[in-house]
Design a protein around this motif. Structure first.
Motif, PDB file in Angstrom:
ATOM      1  N   VAL A 160      10.347   2.760   3.138  1.00 44.02           N
ATOM      2  CA  VAL A 160       9.865   2.960   1.842  1.00 44.02           C
ATOM      3  C   VAL A 160      10.588   1.907   1.026  1.00 44.02           C
ATOM      4  O   VAL A 160      10.172   1.019   0.226  1.00 44.02           O
ATOM      5  CB  VAL A 160       9.848   4.372   1.187  1.00 44.02           C
ATOM      6  CG1 VAL A 160       9.774   4.343  -0.333  1.00 44.02           C
ATOM      7  CG2 VAL A 160       9.131   5.370   1.728  1.00 44.02           C
ATOM      8  N   ILE A 161      12.065   1.631   1.318  1.00 46.56           N
ATOM      9  CA  ILE A 161      12.910   0.924   0.663  1.00 46.56           C
ATOM     10  C   ILE A 161      12.348  -0.566   0.805  1.00 46.56           C
ATOM     11  O   ILE A 161      12.217  -1.388  -0.113  1.00 46.56           O
ATOM     12  CB  ILE A 161      14.350   1.100   0.810  1.00 46.56           C
ATOM     13  CG1 ILE A 161      14.837   2.272   0.341  1.00 46.56           C
ATOM     14  CG2 ILE A 161      14.995  -0.296   0.490  1.00 46.56           C
ATOM     15  CD1 ILE A 161      16.103   2.928   0.487  1.00 46.56           C
ATOM     16  N   LEU A 162      12.141  -0.900   2.209  1.00 41.93           N
ATOM     17  CA  LEU A 162      11.538  -2.442   2.497  1.00 41.93           C
ATOM     18  C   LEU A 162      10.368  -2.602   2.011  1.00 41.93           C
ATOM     19  O   LEU A 162      10.134  -3.688   1.485  1.00 41.93           O
ATOM     20  CB  LEU A 162      11.377  -2.072   4.302  1.00 41.93           C
ATOM     21  CG  LEU A 162      10.826  -3.634   4.717  1.00 41.93           C
ATOM     22  CD1 LEU A 162      11.934  -4.616   4.553  1.00 41.93           C
ATOM     23  CD2 LEU A 162      10.484  -3.322   6.208  1.00 41.93           C
ATOM     24  N   VAL A 163       9.408  -1.613   2.033  1.00 40.45           N
ATOM     25  CA  VAL A 163       8.080  -2.028   1.400  1.00 40.45           C
ATOM     26  C   VAL A 163       8.315  -2.174  -0.179  1.00 40.45           C
ATOM     27  O   VAL A 163       7.550  -3.193  -0.809  1.00 40.45           O
ATOM     28  CB  VAL A 163       7.164  -0.569   1.446  1.00 40.45           C
ATOM     29  CG1 VAL A 163       5.858  -0.589   0.655  1.00 40.45           C
ATOM     30  CG2 VAL A 163       6.718  -0.539   2.772  1.00 40.45           C
ATOM     31  N   VAL A 164       9.162  -1.420  -0.858  1.00 45.53           N
ATOM     32  CA  VAL A 164       9.192  -1.681  -2.317  1.00 45.53           C
ATOM     33  C   VAL A 164       9.928  -2.900  -2.653  1.00 45.53           C
ATOM     34  O   VAL A 164       9.555  -3.813  -3.363  1.00 45.53           O
ATOM     35  CB  VAL A 164      10.210  -0.459  -3.077  1.00 45.53           C
ATOM     36  CG1 VAL A 164      10.855  -0.867  -4.436  1.00 45.53           C
ATOM     37  CG2 VAL A 164       9.446   0.881  -2.958  1.00 45.53           C
ATOM     38  N   TYR A 165      10.848  -3.280  -1.634  1.00 47.80           N
ATOM     39  CA  TYR A 165      11.593  -4.626  -1.946  1.00 47.80           C
ATOM     40  C   TYR A 165      10.670  -5.923  -1.587  1.00 47.80           C
ATOM     41  O   TYR A 165      10.523  -6.900  -2.336  1.00 47.80           O
ATOM     42  CB  TYR A 165      12.561  -4.780  -0.744  1.00 47.80           C
ATOM     43  CG  TYR A 165      13.282  -6.060  -0.618  1.00 47.80           C
ATOM     44  CD1 TYR A 165      14.219  -6.564  -1.579  1.00 47.80           C
ATOM     45  CD2 TYR A 165      13.002  -6.879   0.522  1.00 47.80           C
ATOM     46  CE1 TYR A 165      14.698  -7.943  -1.568  1.00 47.80           C
ATOM     47  CE2 TYR A 165      13.629  -8.179   0.357  1.00 47.80           C
ATOM     48  CZ  TYR A 165      14.357  -8.374  -0.627  1.00 47.80           C
ATOM     49  OH  TYR A 165      14.904  -9.860  -0.419  1.00 47.80           O
ATOM     50  N   LEU A 166       9.791  -5.720  -0.436  1.00 45.09           N
ATOM     51  CA  LEU A 166       8.803  -6.863  -0.282  1.00 45.09           C
ATOM     52  C   LEU A 166       7.811  -6.768  -1.562  1.00 45.09           C
ATOM     53  O   LEU A 166       7.422  -7.944  -1.875  1.00 45.09           O
ATOM     54  CB  LEU A 166       7.944  -6.235   0.906  1.00 45.09           C
ATOM     55  CG  LEU A 166       8.815  -6.737   2.213  1.00 45.09           C
ATOM     56  CD1 LEU A 166       8.264  -6.081   3.563  1.00 45.09           C
ATOM     57  CD2 LEU A 166       9.429  -8.079   2.041  1.00 45.09           C
ATOM     58  N   TYR A 167       7.278  -5.698  -2.012  1.00 46.69           N
ATOM     59  CA  TYR A 167       6.378  -5.635  -3.219  1.00 46.69           C
ATOM     60  C   TYR A 167       6.838  -6.335  -4.478  1.00 46.69           C
ATOM     61  O   TYR A 167       6.285  -7.433  -4.911  1.00 46.69           O
ATOM     62  CB  TYR A 167       6.066  -4.346  -3.496  1.00 46.69           C
ATOM     63  CG  TYR A 167       4.910  -4.187  -4.583  1.00 46.69           C
ATOM     64  CD1 TYR A 167       3.767  -4.643  -4.385  1.00 46.69           C
ATOM     65  CD2 TYR A 167       5.520  -3.958  -6.104  1.00 46.69           C
ATOM     66  CE1 TYR A 167       2.858  -4.361  -5.439  1.00 46.69           C
ATOM     67  CE2 TYR A 167       4.553  -4.008  -6.942  1.00 46.69           C
ATOM     68  CZ  TYR A 167       3.213  -4.020  -6.857  1.00 46.69           C
ATOM     69  OH  TYR A 167       2.156  -4.030  -7.870  1.00 46.69           O
ATOM     70  N   LYS A 168       8.237  -6.189  -4.440  1.00 49.76           N
ATOM     71  CA  LYS A 168       8.907  -6.730  -5.729  1.00 49.76           C
ATOM     72  C   LYS A 168       9.195  -8.121  -5.809  1.00 49.76           C
ATOM     73  O   LYS A 168       9.043  -9.209  -6.337  1.00 49.76           O
ATOM     74  CB  LYS A 168      10.065  -6.070  -6.051  1.00 49.76           C
ATOM     75  CG  LYS A 168       9.919  -4.754  -6.639  1.00 49.76           C
ATOM     76  CD  LYS A 168      11.257  -3.895  -7.224  1.00 49.76           C
ATOM     77  CE  LYS A 168      10.678  -2.912  -8.015  1.00 49.76           C
ATOM     78  NZ  LYS A 168      11.819  -2.383  -8.800  1.00 49.76           N
ATOM     79  N   ALA A 169       9.599  -8.628  -4.239  1.00 49.34           N
ATOM     80  CA  ALA A 169       9.674 -10.136  -4.004  1.00 49.34           C
ATOM     81  C   ALA A 169       8.550 -10.772  -3.930  1.00 49.34           C
ATOM     82  O   ALA A 169       8.660 -12.008  -4.407  1.00 49.34           O
ATOM     83  CB  ALA A 169      10.448 -10.333  -2.510  1.00 49.34           C
ATOM     84  N   ASN A 170       7.410 -10.096  -3.753  1.00 51.29           N
ATOM     85  CA  ASN A 170       6.076 -10.981  -3.660  1.00 51.29           C
ATOM     86  C   ASN A 170       5.661 -11.237  -5.288  1.00 51.29           C
ATOM     87  O   ASN A 170       4.927 -12.237  -5.478  1.00 51.29           O
ATOM     88  CB  ASN A 170       5.040  -9.947  -2.923  1.00 51.29           C
ATOM     89  CG  ASN A 170       3.893 -10.998  -2.728  1.00 51.29           C
ATOM     90  OD1 ASN A 170       3.920 -12.177  -2.410  1.00 51.29           O
ATOM     91  ND2 ASN A 170       2.627 -10.071  -2.527  1.00 51.29           N
ATOM     92  N   GLN A 171       6.044 -10.088  -6.122  1.00 50.27           N
ATOM     93  CA  GLN A 171       5.838 -10.498  -7.405  1.00 50.27           C
ATOM     94  C   GLN A 171       6.729 -11.434  -8.261  1.00 50.27           C
ATOM     95  O   GLN A 171       6.291 -11.811  -9.260  1.00 50.27           O
ATOM     96  CB  GLN A 171       5.698  -8.974  -7.945  1.00 50.27           C
ATOM     97  CG  GLN A 171       4.778  -8.033  -7.592  1.00 50.27           C
ATOM     98  CD  GLN A 171       3.514  -8.417  -8.030  1.00 50.27           C
ATOM     99  OE1 GLN A 171       2.981  -9.095  -8.913  1.00 50.27           O
ATOM    100  NE2 GLN A 171       2.603  -8.159  -6.834  1.00 50.27           N
TER     101      GLN A 171
END
Length: 58
Positions: A25-36
């Motif tokens: 979950v932490i990885l998915v949130v990090y990737l989502y924020k990095a993509n934005q």
């Protein structure tokens, strides 16, 4: 004695699964924020740049 050992193994498996899920979950949130991070505030900016380049080269 065997029941206690099996209960300990089940506990480690559940704990490992929970930690793996939490890290996922932490990885998915990090990737989502990095993509934005590189999305422009004004989306028209890149459209105007593309239009300028196509008019310049056409």
């Amino acid at each position: 004695m065997s029941e206690i050992k099996h209960a300990g193994i089940k506990g480690y498996i559940l704990l490992g699964g929970f930690i793996a899920f939490l890290l996922f979950v932490i990885l998915v949130v990090y990737l989502y924020k990095a993509n934005q991070a590189f999305v422009p505030e004004q989306p028209d900016l890149y459209g105007q740049l593309q239009a300028a380049f196509t008019s310049w080269w056409a």
